[in-house]
Design an enzyme around this catalytic site. Sequence first.
Site, PDB file in Angstrom:
ATOM      1  N   ASP A 185      45.738 117.592  18.470  1.00  2.46           N
ATOM      2  CA  ASP A 185      46.591 117.692  16.920  1.00  2.46           C
ATOM      3  C   ASP A 185      47.947 118.324  17.163  1.00  2.46           C
ATOM      4  OD1 ASP A 185      43.891 117.148  16.434  1.00  2.46           O
ATOM      5  OD2 ASP A 185      44.001 117.954  14.204  1.00  2.46           O
TER       6      ASP A 185
ATOM      7  N   LYS B 209      48.208 113.109  10.172  1.00  4.35           N
ATOM      8  CA  LYS B 209      47.722 114.213   9.548  1.00  4.35           C
ATOM      9  C   LYS B 209      48.580 114.840   8.277  1.00  4.35           C
ATOM     10  CE  LYS B 209      45.618 118.855  10.879  1.00  4.35           C
ATOM     11  NZ  LYS B 209      45.078 119.627  12.211  1.00  4.35           N
TER      12      LYS B 209
ATOM     13  N   LYS C 265      43.978 111.808   8.880  1.00  2.18           N
ATOM     14  CA  LYS C 265      43.620 113.237   8.664  1.00  2.18           C
ATOM     15  C   LYS C 265      43.971 114.146   7.382  1.00  2.18           C
ATOM     16  CE  LYS C 265      42.008 117.421  11.357  1.00  2.18           C
ATOM     17  NZ  LYS C 265      42.186 118.024  12.534  1.00  2.18           N
TER      18      LYS C 265
END
Length: 295
Positions: free
Chosen positions: A132, A195, A231
Amino acid sequence: MSRVLVPVNRVGVDERAAALGRRSIKTSAKREGIRLATSMIDLTTLEGADTPGKVRHLCAKAVCPDPTRPEIPSVAAVCVYPALVGVARDALEGTGVAVASVATGFPAGQTSLAVKVEETRDAVAAGASEIDMVISREAYLSGDDARVMHEIQAVKEACGNAHLKVILETHELPSYAHVRHASQLAIDAGADVIKTSTGKVATGATPGVVLVMLETVRDHYLRTGQVVGVKAAGGVSTTKAALHLLVLVKETLGDDWLTPDRFRIGASSLLNDLLMQYAKLDGGHYGRAEDFSKE
């Protein structure tokens, strides 16, 4: 090259997101929705006080969220800082739960590209199968899209076979038009997943932001056939919020995206609320918070 933003109707987005949030979910569907949401969680601990013991405990909970209800699935992944990836890897080996690691100077992203690449390589070498990364908001907000893309591409290369989730930190972006633009920029640079947030700001995964990102992924898929995941992270702490997200995904991208491969929820406290709500469906009353571990 100057940046061109496609206008996004904020009122329209917010109204549609709110309308989808008012959908009534009956008991049997709610039970299924709670299990599905659980399977999509990246169970996360990103604190300075994280210890190997805390991570091992979190991993055990990730694999078996509620030992009294074996029908509740494992979560999708455990997300930790790079220094604790090896602990998570050992604890999760053979369970099917992935090891995710934040990288690239999380959460501010204010480090050099060389450091970002090295940190990513170290996390992957230690056993992370998902990375991430945070974009350089300083570069994005100053209009340097080329640098943002270059950094994502460099980190993507450093990931090797690991999946790359690109964090936009949407709370810091001025408008939904910027959210859509940054989403497409990340996709074009090689993101496997886009995300919403680091979870370190006041708001992240608002319904409107998630809807804009889902629509960007949908439009990209219709143009290219390329599947990109989403996400939602930052402020998703209740069952109601999680089920609202699942409705947004279903209505925007269809059932094909209702899978942990294509949609994730980044959270630390959500799992306990899902477990308490599930207990209520089973017994007619809420489980007690003290019946569930905090990590």
